[in-house]
Design a protein around this motif. Structure first.
Motif, mmCIF file in Angstrom:
data_model
loop_
_atom_site.group_PDB
_atom_site.id
_atom_site.type_symbol
_atom_site.label_atom_id
_atom_site.label_comp_id
_atom_site.label_asym_id
_atom_site.label_seq_id
_atom_site.Cartn_x
_atom_site.Cartn_y
_atom_site.Cartn_z
ATOM 1 N N THR A 37 36.736 42.436 41.605
ATOM 2 C CA THR A 37 36.914 43.422 42.661
ATOM 3 C C THR A 37 38.368 43.368 43.097
ATOM 4 N N SER A 38 38.770 44.318 43.937
ATOM 5 C CA SER A 38 40.147 44.276 44.434
ATOM 6 C C SER A 38 40.367 43.047 45.304
ATOM 7 N N SER A 39 39.292 42.486 45.869
ATOM 8 C CA SER A 39 39.417 41.278 46.686
ATOM 9 C C SER A 39 39.695 40.030 45.857
ATOM 10 N N ASN A 40 39.098 39.961 44.662
ATOM 11 C CA ASN A 40 39.161 38.693 43.923
ATOM 12 C C ASN A 40 39.831 38.783 42.557
ATOM 13 N N ALA A 41 40.358 39.961 42.207
ATOM 14 C CA ALA A 41 40.890 40.150 40.849
ATOM 15 C C ALA A 41 41.984 39.150 40.502
ATOM 16 N N LEU A 42 42.902 38.895 41.419
ATOM 17 C CA LEU A 42 43.996 37.973 41.123
ATOM 18 C C LEU A 42 43.465 36.563 40.864
ATOM 19 N N LYS A 43 42.537 36.117 41.682
ATOM 20 C CA LYS A 43 41.964 34.778 41.507
ATOM 21 C C LYS A 43 41.218 34.671 40.182
ATOM 22 N N VAL A 44 40.433 35.680 39.865
ATOM 23 C CA VAL A 44 39.616 35.634 38.648
ATOM 24 C C VAL A 44 40.495 35.664 37.405
ATOM 25 N N VAL A 45 41.434 36.604 37.338
ATOM 26 C CA VAL A 45 42.256 36.733 36.137
ATOM 27 C C VAL A 45 43.158 35.514 35.963
ATOM 28 N N THR A 46 43.643 34.960 37.061
ATOM 29 C CA THR A 46 44.452 33.732 36.981
ATOM 30 C C THR A 46 43.674 32.608 36.315
ATOM 31 N N SER A 79 51.469 42.564 37.628
ATOM 32 C CA SER A 79 52.781 42.253 38.202
ATOM 33 C C SER A 79 52.821 40.861 38.812
ATOM 34 N N LYS A 80 51.650 40.339 39.165
ATOM 35 C CA LYS A 80 51.561 39.003 39.754
ATOM 36 C C LYS A 80 51.415 37.905 38.699
ATOM 37 N N LEU A 81 51.100 38.309 37.461
ATOM 38 C CA LEU A 81 50.815 37.332 36.403
ATOM 39 C C LEU A 81 51.636 37.647 35.151
ATOM 40 N N PRO A 82 52.958 37.492 35.226
ATOM 41 C CA PRO A 82 53.807 37.850 34.083
ATOM 42 C C PRO A 82 53.560 36.998 32.849
ATOM 43 N N GLU A 83 52.904 35.847 33.017
ATOM 44 C CA GLU A 83 52.630 34.984 31.872
ATOM 45 C C GLU A 83 51.520 35.539 30.979
ATOM 46 N N LYS A 84 50.776 36.527 31.472
ATOM 47 C CA LYS A 84 49.711 37.131 30.682
ATOM 48 C C LYS A 84 50.157 38.506 30.167
ATOM 49 N N LYS A 102 45.177 34.874 27.093
ATOM 50 C CA LYS A 102 46.508 35.422 27.402
ATOM 51 C C LYS A 102 46.469 36.942 27.504
ATOM 52 N N ASN A 103 45.705 37.591 26.617
ATOM 53 C CA ASN A 103 45.645 39.046 26.589
ATOM 54 C C ASN A 103 44.516 39.546 27.493
ATOM 55 N N ILE A 104 44.845 40.484 28.373
ATOM 56 C CA ILE A 104 43.893 41.006 29.348
ATOM 57 C C ILE A 104 43.811 42.524 29.200
ATOM 58 N N PHE A 105 42.632 43.013 28.806
ATOM 59 C CA PHE A 105 42.405 44.455 28.805
ATOM 60 C C PHE A 105 41.684 44.779 30.105
ATOM 61 N N PHE A 106 42.400 45.452 31.011
ATOM 62 C CA PHE A 106 41.891 45.691 32.360
ATOM 63 C C PHE A 106 41.348 47.115 32.443
ATOM 64 N N VAL A 107 40.042 47.233 32.735
ATOM 65 C CA VAL A 107 39.391 48.548 32.801
ATOM 66 C C VAL A 107 38.602 48.677 34.102
ATOM 67 N N PRO A 108 38.320 49.916 34.571
ATOM 68 C CA PRO A 108 38.919 51.152 34.087
ATOM 69 C C PRO A 108 40.181 51.567 34.844
ATOM 70 N N ASP A 109 40.551 50.864 35.930
ATOM 71 C CA ASP A 109 41.620 51.342 36.813
ATOM 72 C C ASP A 109 42.992 50.801 36.425
ATOM 73 N N ASN A 124 45.883 51.336 37.948
ATOM 74 C CA ASN A 124 46.731 50.950 39.071
ATOM 75 C C ASN A 124 46.426 49.548 39.584
ATOM 76 N N LEU A 125 45.140 49.234 39.755
ATOM 77 C CA LEU A 125 44.793 47.866 40.143
ATOM 78 C C LEU A 125 45.223 46.896 39.046
ATOM 79 N N GLY A 126 45.017 47.283 37.788
ATOM 80 C CA GLY A 126 45.447 46.436 36.681
ATOM 81 C C GLY A 126 46.940 46.156 36.720
ATOM 82 N N ARG A 127 47.739 47.174 36.977
ATOM 83 C CA ARG A 127 49.194 46.979 37.030
ATOM 84 C C ARG A 127 49.601 46.094 38.207
ATOM 85 N N TYR A 128 48.907 46.228 39.313
ATOM 86 C CA TYR A 128 49.213 45.370 40.467
ATOM 87 C C TYR A 128 48.938 43.905 40.127
ATOM 88 N N ILE A 129 47.791 43.631 39.529
ATOM 89 C CA ILE A 129 47.461 42.249 39.156
ATOM 90 C C ILE A 129 48.410 41.766 38.060
#
Length: 302
Positions: free
Chosen positions: A126-135, A156-161, A140-147, A149-154
């Motif tokens: 969810t938008s509440s927990n996406a950063l914690k979960v993906v971290t 931007s916080k995780l340049p190592e992925k 290394k490779n993350i296919f973020f669906v379907p949004d 914009n939320l994917g790009r925000y997350i």
């Protein structure tokens, strides 16, 4: 109106039902709901609720998520036509294409998606927990669906992925433009800008705070500021004003309005409870496969 509310309360008792409402539905529905929250909070509430019937005042993917987690309970939707267009902006073929193209790939599925997409994903967020979960994911490779914009925000916080973005979007949040926000800020220079990460990156860049709907509410409530520009669906104003009667909230200057969420009314809540109609049903194999992604989210984000 009062008679209608009393009728709903009586039906909830008769049917042993709990009424869950998203922040974006009409104020009158939020007022009588047993629980009001964002999609992550309501998913957790649905899981722990013991009532026989869950009446979900929201859009279809929310009712599906409640049924995935609560197969033995009856889940009903006040309006089955209340759907989320973004939930349909990716398909299974695209996911399978990415799995073939990328090794070491996690398909990360925003909860704003269909049960079928959840069933073909590795984890929900969810938008509440996406950063914690993906971290926490080892891939290394993350296919973020379907949004996107939320994917790009997350991302931007995780340049190592390495993020691969889908081209889905929320039409309400995408309609909020950087120009809107700048003009609102000119009119209200003292205001803090609170942005949902479903907004486009140029709008996110203007935010004093970026976070989920519940995060926006919590931030405004804790802030010593008194004036805010809200960059999300304006149904959130009900809870913001309830918790902050002395503070002032403005839109970004246009109609930030989800017509699907606003399909939910006291009348169709009453009718659905009375007639026990619009029940959510899912094939068991689909439900179990989708549940894996939701369970993984709950395990990591608990």
């Amino acid at each position: 109106m009062e008679n209608l509310k009393k009728e709903i309360e009586q039906l909830k008792q008769e049917k042993n039902a709990v009424l869950l409402a998203h922040y974006y539905v009409d104020d009158a529905v939020q007022e009588i709901a047993d629980y009001v929250g964002d999609s992550y909070y309501l998913a957790k509430v649905a899981l722990k609720e013991s009532k026989d019937v869950i009446c979900f005042a929201g859009v279809n993917f929310m009712g599906e998520s409640a049924k995935i987690l609560n197969p033995d309970r009856t889940v009903i939707m006040p309006d089955q036509k209340a759907d989320c267009p973004m939930a349909h902006m990716v398909d299974v073929e695209k996911i399978e294409e990415m799995r073939k193209k990328y090794d070491d790939l996690a398909v990360v599925c925003y909860i704003n998606s269909t049960a079928e997409i959840k069933a073909h994903s590795d984890v929900c967020v969810t938008s509440s927990n996406a950063l914690k979960v993906v971290t926490a994911l080892p891939q290394k490779n993350i296919f973020f669906v379907p949004d996107e914009n939320l994917g790009r925000y997350i991302g931007s916080k995780l340049p190592e992925k390495n993020f691969i973005y889908n081209d889905g979007f929320c039409h309400v949040h995408r309609s909020i433009t950087a120009e809107n926000v700048k003009k609102a800020k000119e009119v209200h220079p003292e205001a803090e800008v609170l942005v949902h990460p479903e907004c486009t990156p140029d709008v996110v860049a203007l935010g004093d705070y970026v976070g989920s709907t519940s995060g926006i509410i919590d931030y405004a409530t804790a802030s010593d500021k008194d004036v805010f520009i809200i960059c999300t669906e304006m149904g959130v104003l009900y809870e913001l004003k309830q918790k902050n009667p002395g503070k002032t909230f403005y839109s970004a200057g246009h109609r930030q309005f989800c017509p699907n969420m606003k399909r939910i009314s006291l009348e169709n809540v009453r009718d659905t409870l009375r007639d026990m109609k619009n029940q959510v049903e899912l094939p068991e194999e689909l439900r179990l496969n989708a549940k894996k992604a939701l369970d993984e989210m709950l395990r990591i984000a608990q």
